[in-house]
Design an enzyme around this catalytic site. Structure first.
Site, short mmCIF file in Angstrom:
data_model
loop_
_atom_site.label_atom_id
_atom_site.label_comp_id
_atom_site.label_asym_id
_atom_site.label_seq_id
_atom_site.Cartn_x
_atom_site.Cartn_y
_atom_site.Cartn_z
N ASP A 85 0.84 -1.19 0.00
CA ASP A 85 0.00 0.00 0.00
C ASP A 85 0.88 1.24 0.00
OD1 ASP A 85 -3.03 0.82 0.53
OD2 ASP A 85 -1.77 2.18 1.69
N ILE A 86 0.62 2.16 -0.95
CA ILE A 86 1.41 3.39 -1.05
C ILE A 86 1.11 4.27 0.16
CG2 ILE A 86 1.89 5.42 -2.47
CD1 ILE A 86 0.93 3.84 -4.89
N GLU A 93 -4.77 2.33 -4.37
CA GLU A 93 -3.32 2.43 -4.24
C GLU A 93 -2.74 1.17 -3.64
OE1 GLU A 93 -5.00 4.25 -0.43
OE2 GLU A 93 -5.54 4.12 -2.52
#
Length: 344
Positions: free
Chosen positions: A201-202, A244
Site C-alpha cells: 500500500d502506497i 493504491e
C-alpha cells in the site's frame, strides 16, 4: 484481545462486497475451480500484445470444462461438440493456412469423385477434361470462400481473447486486476505451490492527491506498478487489487526469502522519479506478508492485510510478515473466526 476493523472482518469472513463482486458472501477463493489452457505460453504472442506474461497466463482461466461429468449419454454430445469446435477453431495464421488447405483438398476430392462417376455413365470420353476443369474450379472457389471464413474466424478469436485478457487487466498499470490476480492465485495454489502473499500500500497516497493533484497520483500508481512488475519474474506475479493497493504472489520461497524479496521491492519504490514529481519527492510503501499454506486464499489475504495495518501503525515504509520475527517487528496476528473472536 485485538479489535478487528470492519474491513478485516469482511476479509476474514470471505465477504467481497467491497471488491468487484458486490453483494456476494462468497470470496473469490471459494469460487468454482478454474482450468487454464496453454495457448498463452508463446512469448511472441505475449510481447506482441504488450501485456505482462502473468496477464496472458490467465486469459483463458474463466471457463471450466464440465464435459467429463454426468452419464455416458450426456458426455457423448459434449465430446462431439468439443471435437467439432476444435476442427473449426482458428487460433493462429498457421492453423488457418493448414485447415484451409486440408478442407480444400477434401472438397476437391469429393467434387472430383462425384464428377468422375457422373461422366463415367454419361460421357466417358470427357472424364479427364472434366476432371481437370472441376479440380481447378473447386480448388479456386474453396480457397476463396474458406479463406474468407477462416480469416473472419481468426479475427473473432483474437477479439474474444483480447476481451478476456482486458477483463483481467488493470488498464492504468497493465497488471492483473483484482479478479485476474485472485484467479491466477487460485490456479497456482490448486497446483500445490508454496505461496506467500504480500499486500503493498502506497503511504500517504491521499495526501499526494490532495497536495500535487490526481495526475501526479495517477503517475505514482503507474510507476509503482511498473517497478513492482520489473522487480518480479516468473513464477511470481503482481496485481493491482485496489486504488493504491497492490498484491504480490511469491512462489516457492521460504519465509525469510519472501520477506527479503518483498523488502527489496519496497526499497525499489523509493527510486521512482521523473519530471512529473516534485524535487526531493520520495514514494514509499508499506508491505504486509502472510503465508497461504493450507489456508484459503482470502484468509491468507486477511492476515497479510493485518500485517500491512501493523506496518502502517509502526510508522509506514516497513515490510512486516505475519509469521516471522524480523528484528523488532514481531507481529502476533489474531485470526478472526466465524463468531468474531480472536484465536490468540
Amino acid at each position: 484481545m485485538t479489535t478487528n476493523s470492519p474491513r478485516q472482518e469482511r476479509f476474514a469472513s470471505g465477504d467481497s462486497s467491497f471488491g468487484p463482486f458486490p453483494n456476494r458472501k462468497v470470496g473469490i477463493a471459494q469460487q468454482q475451480p478454474i482450468a487454464v489452457c496453454g495457448r498463452c505460453s508463446a512469448l511472441d504472442r505475449q510481447r506482441s500484445r504488450g501485456l505482462p506474461c502473468a496477464v496472458l497466463t490467465v486469459c483463458h482461466s474463466m471457463r471450466v470444462n464440465n464435459a467429463g461429468l454426468g452419464s455416458r449419454s450426456a458426455r457423448e454430445p459434449a465430446a462431439m461438440q468439443s471435437m467439432f469446435a476444435n476442427l473449426t477453431a482458428i487460433r493462429s495464421r498457421r492453423e488457418m493456412r493448414i485447415k484451409v488447405a486440408l478442407a480444400t483438398l477434401v472438397i476437391v476430392a469429393v467434387t472430383d469423385g462425384v464428377d468422375a462417376l457422373v461422366n463415367l455413365y454419361t460421357q466417358p470420353d470427357r472424364i479427364w477434361p472434366s476432371f481437370i476443369q472441376t479440380t481447378l474450379i473447386a480448388a479456386a472457389m474453396s480457397l476463396f470462400f474458406l479463406g474468407l471464413l477462416a480469416r473472419s474466424n481468426l479475427r473473432l478469436f483474437e477479439l474474444k481473447e483480447r476481451f478476456e485478457t482486458l477483463a483481467l487487466t488493470d488498464m492504468q498499470t497493465g497488471l492483473l486486476n483484482r479478479r485476474g490476480f485472485f484467479a491466477s492465485l487460485d490456479r497456482v495454489k490448486a497446483s500445490g505451490a508454496d505461496m506467500t502473499l504480500g499486500v503493498v500500500d502506497i503511504d500517504h497516497f491521499k495526501r499526494i492527491n490532495d497536495t500535487y493533484g490526481h495526475l501526479v497520483g495517477d503517475y505514482v500508481i503507474a510507476e509503482v506498478g511498473r517497478s513492482l512488475r520489473e522487480g518480479m519474474g516468473a513464477p511470481h506475479f503482481v496485481g493491482r487489487v485496489g486504488g493504491e493497493e497492490f498484491a504480490l504472489a511469491l512462489n516457492g520461497m521460504s519465509l525469510g526469502e519472501a520477506a527479503e524479496a518483498a523488502d527489496r521491492l519496497r526499497m525499489r519504490l523509493q527510486d521512482i522519479g521523473g519530471p512529473r514529481l516534485p524535487p526531493g519527492f520520495k514514494v514509499t510503501a508499506s508491505v504486509g506478508l502472510a503465508r497461504i499454506g493450507e489456508d484459503e486464499v482470502m484468509s491468507g489475504y486477511a492476515r497479510a492485510d493485518k500485517a500491512l495495518y501493523e506496518a502502517k501503525r509502526r510508522g509506514r515504509n516497513l515490510t512486516i510478515s505475519a509469521e516471522l520475527d524480523l528484528g523488532s517487528n514481531v507481529v502476533p496476528l489474531p485470526i478472526a473466526t466465524a463468531n468474531g473472536r480472536d484465536t490468540n
